[in-house]
Design a protein around this motif. Structure first.
Motif, mmCIF file in Angstrom:
data_model
loop_
_atom_site.group_PDB
_atom_site.id
_atom_site.type_symbol
_atom_site.label_atom_id
_atom_site.label_comp_id
_atom_site.label_asym_id
_atom_site.label_seq_id
_atom_site.Cartn_x
_atom_site.Cartn_y
_atom_site.Cartn_z
ATOM 1 N N THR A 159 0.966 -1.273 0.019
ATOM 2 C CA THR A 159 0.255 -0.181 -0.066
ATOM 3 C C THR A 159 0.878 1.275 -0.105
ATOM 4 O O THR A 159 0.545 2.202 -0.639
ATOM 5 N N ASP A 222 -5.824 -2.022 -4.835
ATOM 6 C CA ASP A 222 -5.191 -2.786 -3.787
ATOM 7 C C ASP A 222 -5.797 -3.778 -3.236
ATOM 8 O O ASP A 222 -6.886 -4.017 -3.260
ATOM 9 N N ASP A 223 -4.948 -4.709 -2.936
ATOM 10 C CA ASP A 223 -5.422 -6.107 -2.354
ATOM 11 C C ASP A 223 -6.485 -7.042 -3.099
ATOM 12 O O ASP A 223 -7.482 -7.224 -2.833
ATOM 13 N N ARG A 321 4.921 -3.360 9.464
ATOM 14 C CA ARG A 321 3.531 -2.671 10.209
ATOM 15 C C ARG A 321 3.702 -3.084 11.736
ATOM 16 O O ARG A 321 3.582 -2.467 12.717
HETATM 17 MG MG MG Z 1 -2.144 -2.788 2.228
#
Ligand code: MG
Ligand code: ADP
Length: 456
Positions: A159, A222-223, A321
């Protein structure tokens, strides 16, 4: 604060005290201050953005549970920072837009996160390919790699890199029309458009939907794995893809797996995903992890001793993350103690719960170590090219154990073993899996190594 609210909050706190451990109670929950009740929502304030984030990700469900237990009529919690709360306290009413958002959960319009830039993206061996491809696409959208298909595990920067492209183009190519959307939202918009279009003015909503997505210069989705099994959406996306592609418009797609491993995805879409460039992001090596942590500390103006960076980078191998989450937790903890820079002792103290709770303290590295130790061979040998039985068997067992204990993508495991591809990994895994069932000798070796690993 009114009495009713005060009383309600006291009850919630005592409920929470029994369901969370003392440290998290003291560090996170006690910082909260009840502001007001609105409809069925209790609004709470917390000192910083960081504590807000952590409370939202880790404790929100606990608080909501406690709330609905005490007063079943109430079910929602909204956490805001003290800064944000000033608006509420002064006006005593919720701003209109907020009230609407609470009722209908309107998502903010999709925008590029300004923190996700190329400058903020640390380039290392694990992601240099994606980075270079993204850069090239920025220079020549629609011309070089179309589509650009980016894949990799959770929290590895997919992302981030898409937003970086968006931010760059927004600044340097103002005339381009860009859309970034998660495939989940794409599905929802499509469903809405079909629903809205089914009454009078039939098809107009669907037409608007199509117009929106087929009139852009750059479309980022995205995704994409989210549209697995969703035939209708795949159909719509297929046509969007074709229109854009034929018009020479740039398409960028991200996924947690390579196209061929997507399940229940139309073959014609899978093959289109491979028309341009497929670029993978691997879990970052130690050096890159350290650089990411340092960069993060720099931008957030955290002051942290070097040892703390290595401590965190060693704890987390496969998710940036999560690694960032630990860093903010550590700094917040130190902030409460008034300690600056953050020392290793404080970091260990702050992450004590985390480390104890982490069932998977077993990492790929440790599996490797354990297998090498068991067979008395070196890591270089096990990851290297040798094909003699003395090395091949331990290698296969090691691969099998990693696939069994950890949830790593097969391609990432292949990387660990000197860049072998996922089919080799799959083969090794299946071979040992079979042997464990059929051969008691292999079964007991595997059990031995596993016991050693999990006992530590
Ligand atoms: Mg992502
Ligand atoms: P994904 O979409 O792959 O799940 P994200 O793009 O959301 O992952 O990244 C998760 C977090 O990690 C973000 O805060 C992002 O900024 C950070 N991150 C990931 N890779 C890098 C990198 N190479 N340099 C700096 N930050 C990174």
């Amino acid at each position: 604060m009114n009495k009713e609210l005060e009383f309600l909050w006291a009850q919630i706190l005592s409920e929470l005290e029994t369901v969370t451990n003392l440290a998290s109670y003291e560090v996170w929950l006690k910082t909260l201050e009840p502001l007001e009740l609105f409809e069925n929502t209790l609004i709470l304030a917390t000192p910083t953005q960081m504590s807000k984030d952590i409370l939202n990700t880790k404790y929100l469900s606990h608080i909501e549970e406690a709330l609905s237990k005490i007063n079943p009529r109430l079910s929602n919690i909204k956490i805001i920072t003290i800064e944000e709360s000033k608006e509420y306290v002064n006006s005593q009413i919720i701003p209109k837009s907020e009230a609407a958002a609470l009722e209908f959960e309107i998502e903010p319009t999709p925008m590029f996160n300004e923190k996700y830039t190329f400058d903020g993206f640390v380039v290392g061996k694990s992601n240099q390919f994606v980075h270079a491809a993204a850069r090239a696409v920025c220079e020549n959208p629609g011309k070089v790699y179309n589509p650009l298909f980016i894949y990799g595990g959770v929290g590895l920067g997919k992302t981030h890199i898409m937003h970086a492209i968006g931010n760059y183009l927004l600044e340097n190519r103002r005339n381009l029309k860009l859309i970034y959307i998660t495939s989940e939202r794409f599905v929802n918009e499509l469903i809405d458009s079909i629903r809205d279009g089914s009454g009078r003015g039939k098809d107009s909503a669907t037409r608007l939907f199509r117009k929106k997505y087929r009139n852009v210069d750059v479309l980022m989705i995205d995704d994409i794995q989210f549209i697995e099994n969703k035939q209708g959406t795949q159909e719509e996306f297929f046509h969007t893809f074709n229109d854009l592609y034929q018009a020479g418009k740039q398409i960028i797609v991200s996924s947690d797996r390579p196209p061929k491993q997507l399940n229940n995805m139309q073959e014609r879409l899978v093959s289109r995903f491979s028309w341009g460039l497929i670029a993978d992001i691997q879990p970052p090596e130690m050096e890159t992890r350290l650089a990411i942590l340092k960069k993060k500390a720099e931008t957030e103006k955290y002051s942290v001793e070097d040892k703390v960076f290595s401590f965190i980078a060693q704890k987390i191998e496969t998710n940036v993350r999560e690694m960032e989450g630990l860093l903010s937790r550590v700094t917040f903890f130190a902030e409460l103690k008034g300690e600056r820079p953050v020392s290793l002792e404080t970091a260990k103290e702050a992450l004590k719960d985390y480390i104890e709770n982490q069932k998977e303290t077993v990492t790929a590295e440790r599996v490797l170590d354990a297998v090498c130790e068991y067979y008395g061979i070196s890591k270089e040998e096990i990851c290297g090219k040798k094909k003699n039985k003395e090395i091949v068997v331990p290698r296969q067992i090691c691969i099998y154990l990693i696939t069994e204990i950890l949830s790593l993508p097969l391609s990432a495991i292949g990387q660990l073993f000197g860049g072998r591809d996922h089919t080799t990994v799959m083969h090794a895994r299946d071979k040992i899996l079979k042997e464990v069932k059929e051969d008691s000798n292999t079964a007991s070796v595997v059990k031995d190594i596993k016991d050693r690993l999990l006992k530590r």
